[in-house]
Structure formats: C-alpha cells, structure tokens
Design a protein around this motif. Sequence first.
Motif, PDB file in Angstrom:
ATOM      1  N   PRO A  23      -9.185 -24.244  36.813  1.00 37.43           N
ATOM      2  CA  PRO A  23      -8.817 -22.895  36.398  1.00 37.43           C
ATOM      3  C   PRO A  23      -9.187 -22.668  34.929  1.00 37.43           C
ATOM      4  O   PRO A  23      -9.127 -23.588  34.116  1.00 37.43           O
ATOM      5  CB  PRO A  23      -7.301 -22.855  36.605  1.00 37.43           C
ATOM      6  CG  PRO A  23      -7.065 -23.860  37.684  1.00 37.43           C
ATOM      7  CD  PRO A  23      -8.071 -24.961  37.420  1.00 37.43           C
ATOM      8  N   LYS A  24      -9.618 -21.470  34.628  1.00 41.77           N
ATOM      9  CA  LYS A  24     -10.078 -21.047  33.292  1.00 41.77           C
ATOM     10  C   LYS A  24     -11.444 -21.622  32.924  1.00 41.77           C
ATOM     11  O   LYS A  24     -11.881 -21.500  31.790  1.00 41.77           O
ATOM     12  CB  LYS A  24      -9.043 -21.372  32.213  1.00 41.77           C
ATOM     13  CG  LYS A  24      -7.721 -20.676  32.436  1.00 41.77           C
ATOM     14  CD  LYS A  24      -6.762 -20.943  31.313  1.00 41.77           C
ATOM     15  CE  LYS A  24      -5.446 -20.248  31.608  1.00 41.77           C
ATOM     16  NZ  LYS A  24      -4.447 -20.485  30.570  1.00 41.77           N
ATOM     17  N   SER A  25     -12.135 -22.254  33.883  1.00 42.60           N
ATOM     18  CA  SER A  25     -13.484 -22.773  33.644  1.00 42.60           C
ATOM     19  C   SER A  25     -14.527 -22.000  34.443  1.00 42.60           C
ATOM     20  O   SER A  25     -15.704 -22.357  34.450  1.00 42.60           O
ATOM     21  CB  SER A  25     -13.560 -24.255  34.028  1.00 42.60           C
ATOM     22  OG  SER A  25     -12.721 -25.008  33.217  1.00 42.60           O
ATOM     23  N   GLU A  26     -14.098 -20.952  35.124  1.00 43.20           N
ATOM     24  CA  GLU A  26     -15.003 -20.197  35.998  1.00 43.20           C
ATOM     25  C   GLU A  26     -16.181 -19.602  35.213  1.00 43.20           C
ATOM     26  O   GLU A  26     -17.328 -19.686  35.649  1.00 43.20           O
ATOM     27  CB  GLU A  26     -14.252 -19.054  36.704  1.00 43.20           C
ATOM     28  CG  GLU A  26     -13.085 -19.490  37.536  1.00 43.20           C
ATOM     29  CD  GLU A  26     -11.766 -19.528  36.783  1.00 43.20           C
ATOM     30  OE1 GLU A  26     -10.735 -19.771  37.430  1.00 43.20           O
ATOM     31  OE2 GLU A  26     -11.757 -19.327  35.550  1.00 43.20           O
ATOM     32  N   TYR A  41     -20.911 -14.860  41.574  1.00 44.42           N
ATOM     33  CA  TYR A  41     -19.942 -13.760  41.576  1.00 44.42           C
ATOM     34  C   TYR A  41     -18.540 -14.338  41.481  1.00 44.42           C
ATOM     35  O   TYR A  41     -18.196 -15.276  42.207  1.00 44.42           O
ATOM     36  CB  TYR A  41     -20.095 -12.936  42.860  1.00 44.42           C
ATOM     37  CG  TYR A  41     -19.120 -11.805  42.996  1.00 44.42           C
ATOM     38  CD1 TYR A  41     -19.001 -10.827  42.008  1.00 44.42           C
ATOM     39  CD2 TYR A  41     -18.317 -11.699  44.125  1.00 44.42           C
ATOM     40  CE1 TYR A  41     -18.103  -9.782  42.143  1.00 44.42           C
ATOM     41  CE2 TYR A  41     -17.429 -10.645  44.273  1.00 44.42           C
ATOM     42  CZ  TYR A  41     -17.330  -9.696  43.276  1.00 44.42           C
ATOM     43  OH  TYR A  41     -16.447  -8.657  43.414  1.00 44.42           O
ATOM     44  N   CYS A  42     -17.761 -13.810  40.578  1.00 42.51           N
ATOM     45  CA  CYS A  42     -16.362 -14.201  40.427  1.00 42.51           C
ATOM     46  C   CYS A  42     -15.558 -12.904  40.363  1.00 42.51           C
ATOM     47  O   CYS A  42     -15.538 -12.226  39.329  1.00 42.51           O
ATOM     48  CB  CYS A  42     -16.152 -15.028  39.164  1.00 42.51           C
ATOM     49  SG  CYS A  42     -14.458 -15.622  38.967  1.00 42.51           S
ATOM     50  N   PRO A  43     -14.910 -12.517  41.481  1.00 44.75           N
ATOM     51  CA  PRO A  43     -14.140 -11.268  41.464  1.00 44.75           C
ATOM     52  C   PRO A  43     -12.992 -11.349  40.460  1.00 44.75           C
ATOM     53  O   PRO A  43     -12.320 -12.380  40.364  1.00 44.75           O
ATOM     54  CB  PRO A  43     -13.624 -11.138  42.895  1.00 44.75           C
ATOM     55  CG  PRO A  43     -13.898 -12.422  43.569  1.00 44.75           C
ATOM     56  CD  PRO A  43     -14.838 -13.209  42.740  1.00 44.75           C
ATOM     57  N   MET A  44     -12.810 -10.293  39.686  1.00 42.79           N
ATOM     58  CA  MET A  44     -11.802 -10.266  38.639  1.00 42.79           C
ATOM     59  C   MET A  44     -10.740  -9.209  38.939  1.00 42.79           C
ATOM     60  O   MET A  44     -10.974  -8.292  39.715  1.00 42.79           O
ATOM     61  CB  MET A  44     -12.460  -9.963  37.292  1.00 42.79           C
ATOM     62  CG  MET A  44     -13.594 -10.913  36.928  1.00 42.79           C
ATOM     63  SD  MET A  44     -13.069 -12.599  36.727  1.00 42.79           S
ATOM     64  CE  MET A  44     -12.720 -12.597  35.006  1.00 42.79           C
TER      65      MET A  44
END
Length: 115
Positions: A23-26, A41-44
């Motif tokens: 987590p927090k390394s995406e 893609y990383c949905p926010m």
Amino acid sequence: MEKANNMMTDNEMMCWHALYTAPKSEHKLMQCLNAAGYTTYCPMQAVFVKWKGRTRKVIAPLFSGCLFVVGNVAEVTSLASSQKAAILVDKEGKSLSIEAGKAELPAKFAQLLKL
C-alpha cells in the motif's frame, strides 16, 4: 513488449492483469511500468481523513495496493517482482486477468473479489 497507448478510450476492451504491491507504493510501480512501455491503470477515489483536528480531502487508490496493467504476463511478472510486486492469481493459480474497458474495470474487479 507491448507499448502504452496513451489515446485509449474508457470503453476500449483490453485484457488487464491485477498486480499487488505494498500500500502507498502504487504510484511508484505505475511509473516503473509506464517507463517500460506498459499501459497501467489505478482507479482513484476521494477520501476524507481527519488529521491534526481538521478534515482533509485525499486522493487514494480505490483498491489499496492494487493496480492493473496490460501486457505479456511473463514480462510483467518479471518486472513486477523486481519492484516487490506480484500478479494476483485466481483460485486455480492462473493470473487474474479481466477483459474490460477502463470504465468498467473497477466494478468487474470488485465483483471478482466477492467470489
């Protein structure tokens, strides 16, 4: 290696592979994969957190520690493992891949998590 297509539309169907990282390394992993030519893609989502007595709006990943990538599974696995990440697998041990457009990817992934 498949190259990133920056002109991709939200409805264009692609085969996405789910990756897990700390987590927090995406964002760091996304930068590495994008530099290697992959589409990621990383949905926010907007989240309100209380910090020092104030409520602040923070943009955070919808799925903590998860992001999605399009590309050859073997190549992505090799690059991901060098970044301390792994491809998520299904019950049968196969890489978790989702055929979807960018817009419906979060809903399809959430549905898979419920199974």
